[in-house]
Design an enzyme around this catalytic site. Structure first.
Site, PDB file in Angstrom:
ATOM      1  N   HIS A  40       0.817  -1.219   0.000  1.00 31.13           N
ATOM      2  CA  HIS A  40       0.000   0.000   0.000  1.00 31.13           C
ATOM      3  C   HIS A  40       0.852   1.271   0.000  1.00 31.13           C
ATOM      4  O   HIS A  40       0.483   2.274   0.595  1.00 31.13           O
ATOM      5  CB  HIS A  40      -0.972   0.003   1.183  1.00 31.13           C
ATOM      6  CG  HIS A  40      -2.168  -0.877   0.949  1.00 31.13           C
ATOM      7  ND1 HIS A  40      -3.398  -0.386   0.604  1.00 31.13           N
ATOM      8  CD2 HIS A  40      -2.302  -2.219   0.986  1.00 31.13           C
ATOM      9  CE1 HIS A  40      -4.248  -1.395   0.461  1.00 31.13           C
ATOM     10  NE2 HIS A  40      -3.612  -2.522   0.682  1.00 31.13           N
ATOM     11  N   ASP A  42       2.162   2.398  -3.136  1.00 33.46           N
ATOM     12  CA  ASP A  42       2.182   3.023  -4.474  1.00 33.46           C
ATOM     13  C   ASP A  42       1.350   4.301  -4.510  1.00 33.46           C
ATOM     14  O   ASP A  42       1.813   5.340  -4.983  1.00 33.46           O
ATOM     15  CB  ASP A  42       1.805   2.036  -5.599  1.00 33.46           C
ATOM     16  CG  ASP A  42       0.502   1.291  -5.420  1.00 33.46           C
ATOM     17  OD1 ASP A  42      -0.161   1.471  -4.368  1.00 33.46           O
ATOM     18  OD2 ASP A  42       0.128   0.534  -6.341  1.00 33.46           O
ATOM     19  N   ALA A 131      -7.543 -12.292  -5.850  1.00 36.07           N
ATOM     20  CA  ALA A 131      -6.739 -13.036  -4.882  1.00 36.07           C
ATOM     21  C   ALA A 131      -5.440 -12.326  -4.533  1.00 36.07           C
ATOM     22  O   ALA A 131      -4.564 -12.897  -3.903  1.00 36.07           O
ATOM     23  CB  ALA A 131      -6.435 -14.425  -5.449  1.00 36.07           C
ATOM     24  N   SER A 134      -3.064  -9.682  -8.888  1.00 35.86           N
ATOM     25  CA  SER A 134      -3.175  -8.713  -9.994  1.00 35.86           C
ATOM     26  C   SER A 134      -3.716  -9.287 -11.294  1.00 35.86           C
ATOM     27  O   SER A 134      -3.208  -8.999 -12.382  1.00 35.86           O
ATOM     28  CB  SER A 134      -1.811  -8.070 -10.293  1.00 35.86           C
ATOM     29  OG  SER A 134      -1.529  -7.146  -9.332  1.00 35.86           O
ATOM     30  N   SER A 136      -6.493  -8.428 -12.564  1.00 26.96           N
ATOM     31  CA  SER A 136      -7.120  -7.347 -13.336  1.00 26.96           C
ATOM     32  C   SER A 136      -6.069  -6.558 -14.111  1.00 26.96           C
ATOM     33  O   SER A 136      -6.268  -6.224 -15.282  1.00 26.96           O
ATOM     34  CB  SER A 136      -7.963  -6.430 -12.440  1.00 26.96           C
ATOM     35  OG  SER A 136      -7.173  -5.882 -11.430  1.00 26.96           O
ATOM     36  N   GLU A 168      -8.507   1.719 -13.649  1.00 26.11           N
ATOM     37  CA  GLU A 168      -8.960   1.336 -12.298  1.00 26.11           C
ATOM     38  C   GLU A 168      -9.607   2.519 -11.578  1.00 26.11           C
ATOM     39  O   GLU A 168     -10.697   2.401 -11.021  1.00 26.11           O
ATOM     40  CB  GLU A 168      -7.773   0.845 -11.454  1.00 26.11           C
ATOM     41  CG  GLU A 168      -7.091  -0.390 -11.976  1.00 26.11           C
ATOM     42  CD  GLU A 168      -7.808  -1.679 -11.607  1.00 26.11           C
ATOM     43  OE1 GLU A 168      -8.746  -1.647 -10.792  1.00 26.11           O
ATOM     44  OE2 GLU A 168      -7.419  -2.731 -12.161  1.00 26.11           O
ATOM     45  N   ASP A 180       0.833  -2.550  -9.867  1.00 28.57           N
ATOM     46  CA  ASP A 180       0.488  -3.850 -10.469  1.00 28.57           C
ATOM     47  C   ASP A 180       0.744  -3.827 -11.970  1.00 28.57           C
ATOM     48  O   ASP A 180       1.330  -4.751 -12.536  1.00 28.57           O
ATOM     49  CB  ASP A 180      -0.993  -4.173 -10.243  1.00 28.57           C
ATOM     50  CG  ASP A 180      -1.337  -4.255  -8.769  1.00 28.57           C
ATOM     51  OD1 ASP A 180      -0.403  -4.327  -7.947  1.00 28.57           O
ATOM     52  OD2 ASP A 180      -2.537  -4.237  -8.437  1.00 28.57           O
TER      53      ASP A 180
HETATM   54  C1  GLA Z   1      -3.568  -3.662  -4.993  1.00 29.39           C
HETATM   55  C2  GLA Z   1      -3.554  -2.363  -5.788  1.00 29.39           C
HETATM   56  C3  GLA Z   1      -2.138  -1.787  -5.870  1.00 29.39           C
HETATM   57  C4  GLA Z   1      -1.502  -1.682  -4.483  1.00 29.39           C
HETATM   58  C5  GLA Z   1      -1.654  -3.000  -3.723  1.00 29.39           C
HETATM   59  C6  GLA Z   1      -1.178  -2.910  -2.293  1.00 29.39           C
HETATM   60  O1  GLA Z   1      -2.853  -4.660  -5.653  1.00 29.39           O
HETATM   61  O2  GLA Z   1      -4.037  -2.586  -7.091  1.00 29.39           O
HETATM   62  O3  GLA Z   1      -2.161  -0.539  -6.526  1.00 29.39           O
HETATM   63  O4  GLA Z   1      -2.031  -0.600  -3.777  1.00 29.39           O
HETATM   64  O5  GLA Z   1      -2.996  -3.449  -3.703  1.00 29.39           O
HETATM   65  O6  GLA Z   1       0.191  -2.695  -2.233  1.00 29.39           O
END
Ligand code: GLA
Length: 398
Positions: A40, A42, A131, A134, A136, A168, A180
């Site tokens: 968390h 980014d 899950a 990533s 998406s 997103e 991601d």
């Molecule tokens: C998800 C979000 C990312 C990032 C992570 C946590 O994967 O898509 O942008 O914030 O959570 O690091």
């Protein structure tokens, strides 16, 4: 391509021919990712350490002349279609409608001035959804690369990541960062990407070749748009606003030092203080983690992953009992360097960094502990870090 990738490639070509009755014009592999440190950070403009993994989305496509995009998602057993140009904001995916990812990418690309063509698409994936791995972003980057190829334009990796983030944020309704998508397109085999999410400078850092990444499915599923994910960026902005009264130079929580937090933390309500403690601590951990990797000190890196999980659990409050059990079990296994949960949290996968020789013992311990508590064996897989998304084949448009 690895043998596994060649098999997947043949599979998707075959399925496309059977279902669409044409040859493919473009085939793309877009991988999922792990994020071993930098949870968390980014959207706080901090530092992250993700890397692409073997499980991937495979996209095969051929252009159409009627501007229609038809997507057959094999794993879901669903087909969806939309018509280009499609420029209105749709934001109906809260709760999860997968077709909004390709629609959102089309929307963001067209907003950026690119002309797109319709496509017949087949998607095949072995990447678990919702899950934390990533899926998406992988779908977004697969469509982006297919359109680039069929429409004759080329973006750099950062612009690709920003198109995914715009999809997103503005279209799907998740306030996520761009880690991601960047990991999906910019990764290289056996390396983590140490990315500064403010300056976007990055460095590739190798993992020792005798380490494996084990992914364990907690079985708890969440969708970012409908989970509490969006609360966290909002809380971070709120905390920043409070601290700016005392530290006018700060732009995000990335700019707050551990000393400043200790001195000024009492100005924050308890929940915001905890969120800030996670972000400030995680920035320090991620930078220390990069230094440890530069020195080949995977044990030190693993200890930071463990602290990172604990901070997510206690300060960011986005873990679950299932994930905490998986983490604690992994930490206790000799040869396990570290473990923390993947992605946004509130469920999904545990990611474990372990000496290759210790993998069997690790999986046995996890199966036993999880089985005893929850009466089921959690699915697990062993993966290496792989290259990022690539156009695997292009042929002349029939
Ligand atoms: C998800 C979000 C990312 C990032 C992570 C946590 O994967 O898509 O942008 O914030 O959570 O690091």
């Amino acid at each position: 391509m690895s043998t596994l990738q060649s098999t997947k490639f043949e599979q998707v070509q075959h399925i496309f021919r059977e279902l669409v009755g044409r040859e493919t014009a473009v085939t793309v592999r877009a991988p999922g990712r792990v994020n071993l440190l930098g949870a968390h950070l980014d959207y706080n403009e901090g530092w992250v350490l993700p890397g692409a993994i073997e499980p991937s989305v495979w996209l095969a496509a051929a252009p159409t002349t009627d501007n229609r995009v038809t997507v057959r998602a094999l794993n879901l057993g669903e087909t969806a279609a939309f018509q280009l140009p499609h420029l209105e904001l749709f934001a109906s995916s809260v709760g999860g409608n997968w077709v909004n990812y390709p629609m959102g990418v089309a929307w963001a690309l067209q907003k950026a001035g690119y002309d797109l063509v319709g496509m017949d698409v087949v998607l095949v994936s072995d990447l678990p959804q919702a899950a934390g791995l990533s899926s998406s972003a992988a779908v977004e980057m697969a469509f982006l690369l297919a359109w680039e190829t069929l429409c004759g334009f080329e973006l750099d990796n950062l612009s690709r990541a920003h198109i995914g983030q715009k999809t997103e944020n503005a279209y799907v309704g998740v306030g996520s960062g761009m880690m991601d998508q960047f990991a999906c397109v910019a990764s290289q085999a056996n390396q983590l990407i140490y990315l500064d999410c403010r300056t976007f400078s990055h460095e590739l850092l190798p993992l020792p070749s005798d380490t494996a990444v084990v992914l364990v499915d907690s079985g708890v599923r969440r969708r970012l748009a409908s989970s509490h994910y969006n609360d966290r960026p909002a809380e971070c902005r709120e905390a920043t606003a409070v601290l700016q009264q005392h530290l006018p130079h700060i732009k995000t929580l990335r700019d707050v030092s551990l000393d400043e937090l200790e001195l000024l933390g009492h100005h924050l309500p308890e929940t915001l203080r905890k969120r800030t403690a996670h972000v400030v601590g995680e920035c320090a951990r991620t930078n220390s983690g990069a230094a440890a990797l530069r020195q080949g000190d995977v044990a030190a890196f693993g200890r930071l992953m463990r602290q990172s999980h604990i901070s997510s659990r206690d300060n960011y409050e986005n873990s679950t009992p299932e994930l905490d059990l998986l983490a604690a079990t992994a930490w206790a296994v000799p040869g396990c360097y570290g473990a923390r949960f993947a992605g946004g949290g509130f469920g999904g996968f545990m990611q474990i960094l372990v000496a290759e020789t210790a993998v069997p013992q690790l999986i046995e311990s996890i199966n036993e502990a999880f089985g005893q508590e929850y009466g089921r064996i959690p699915p697990s897989l062993v993966t290496k870090l792989t290259d990022g998304a690539k156009v695997v084949s292009v042929s002349d448009v029939p």
